[in-house]
Design a protein around this motif. Sequence first.
Motif, mmCIF file in Angstrom:
data_model
loop_
_atom_site.group_PDB
_atom_site.id
_atom_site.type_symbol
_atom_site.label_atom_id
_atom_site.label_comp_id
_atom_site.label_asym_id
_atom_site.label_seq_id
_atom_site.Cartn_x
_atom_site.Cartn_y
_atom_site.Cartn_z
ATOM 1 N N LEU A 113 -9.974 -3.100 0.479
ATOM 2 C CA LEU A 113 -9.165 -1.961 0.914
ATOM 3 C C LEU A 113 -8.838 -2.078 2.403
ATOM 4 C CD1 LEU A 113 -11.056 0.886 -0.986
ATOM 5 C CD2 LEU A 113 -8.966 -0.298 -1.678
ATOM 6 N N GLN B 298 -2.582 -3.216 -4.141
ATOM 7 C CA GLN B 298 -3.674 -2.261 -3.955
ATOM 8 C C GLN B 298 -3.807 -1.352 -5.175
ATOM 9 O OE1 GLN B 298 -3.712 -0.244 -0.220
ATOM 10 N NE2 GLN B 298 -5.314 1.192 -0.797
ATOM 11 N N PHE C 127 -6.151 -4.766 2.709
ATOM 12 C CA PHE C 127 -4.807 -4.259 2.416
ATOM 13 C C PHE C 127 -4.243 -3.508 3.620
ATOM 14 C CE2 PHE C 127 -6.224 -4.199 -2.219
ATOM 15 C CZ PHE C 127 -5.524 -5.347 -2.528
ATOM 16 N N ARG D 234 -7.185 -1.058 -7.344
ATOM 17 C CA ARG D 234 -7.871 0.199 -7.615
ATOM 18 C C ARG D 234 -8.000 0.461 -9.108
ATOM 19 N NH1 ARG D 234 -9.043 3.871 -3.529
ATOM 20 N NH2 ARG D 234 -10.113 4.846 -5.281
#
Length: 428
Positions: free
Chosen positions: A248, A331, A251, A335
Amino acid sequence: MITVTAVIISLISVSVAGSAQPDSISLEYCYRLADERYPTAKNIELQKKITELNVDIAHTGYFPDVTVNGQATYQSEVTEIGLPGGGGPPSVSQDQYEASVDVTQTIFNGGAAGIRKEVEQAKGRQHMYATKVELHRIRSQIDQVYFGILLSRQQAKTIGLLIDNLREQHSTVRSQVENGVLLPSQQHILKAELIAARQDSADNESNIRAGYRVLSQIIGEEIDRDTRLELPEVSSDYPALHPQRAELDLFESRRESLEKQKALVRTKRMPSLAAFGTAAYGRPGLNFLNDDFHDYYIAGLKVRWNVWDFFNADRQHQVLQIEQQKIDQEQRAFRRQLDASLDRISERIASIKENMKRDRKIIELRAQVVEESASQLKNGVITATEYVTELTRSNQARLLLYINRVRLSQAKSEYLTTLGIGLQEQVN
């Protein structure tokens, strides 16, 4: 009075105590050593140095460009000025020389130099987060090896218990065979099972030693077979935890890097203003009629505006926006996979807990059956084969409970690892 021998003994004791291995280690301890000692972890410090150097290089954009030039030429002909009736200025020499220093100082270019520094810093952070993503994979490997050792050691305890029971029953049956109460085949069956159990014990011990060697390689510290691995105590308050995965951050750093690049592209739409100057020595100079060696200079301002850079800036800006959209999609996919993995692990945790409840009940029942079977075997009511079958089932039930305890801890630790959270950061 302190003797030399006492001092030597004291020093040896301190040395041994300092180098002694801990009696037990934890999973968090393995994580920490891997973060400190795994070769990939050193790339973080190396990347910091690289980023510092690149920022220093980008900072030179504030400094003037300085170029030293020198040349010597020979011309086959030179300009000659003739006047009517003859005479005129002297001709210029055919061999000409010049040594010069050119200096250009940018006055305005849209802040490109400062933005380039920010671009390098963003790229450095991106590389560091990429390294942390790799280290997260190492943590997953540690989980597999660590809990693999725990499972094998639990299995070793169960196999040891089985061997002790078989040895005890073999001794009892052997005396009954000698007294003619039981047939010799009953003794042979127990002996064969005892040999098989010992073979299983040897194979399991080999797996344990191999696991310790692999774990030692990963964390960069030698761990011997006698070092106990602590079973992690992991909280179950998962809803309060939020993902802290390095992916994360990666990203986000990629998006940040693209934003800096977009700002750099915008500077291409603007004209640049610079001051320049040249100081030289040679012949001829700016006055080509002066054929003597002398110094001279030129100074001024110049404006540069590239038309194609102006039009291509929009296209480059669109490319960077599309790259940002790709990152957003990546992303979202990450997720989605992360949520699916967490759901799958949560279901496994719930299933293991239910199985452990059943295991405890089964163990109680199997223990009663084995106790009755042992009495029946002594009285010749059942055969040794029947007794071994019941004993094996009872030990399998114990083994399954041990295994499920380790698997439960492994699943909880895997949940935290999937979230990107250390064991010390969990909600207690």
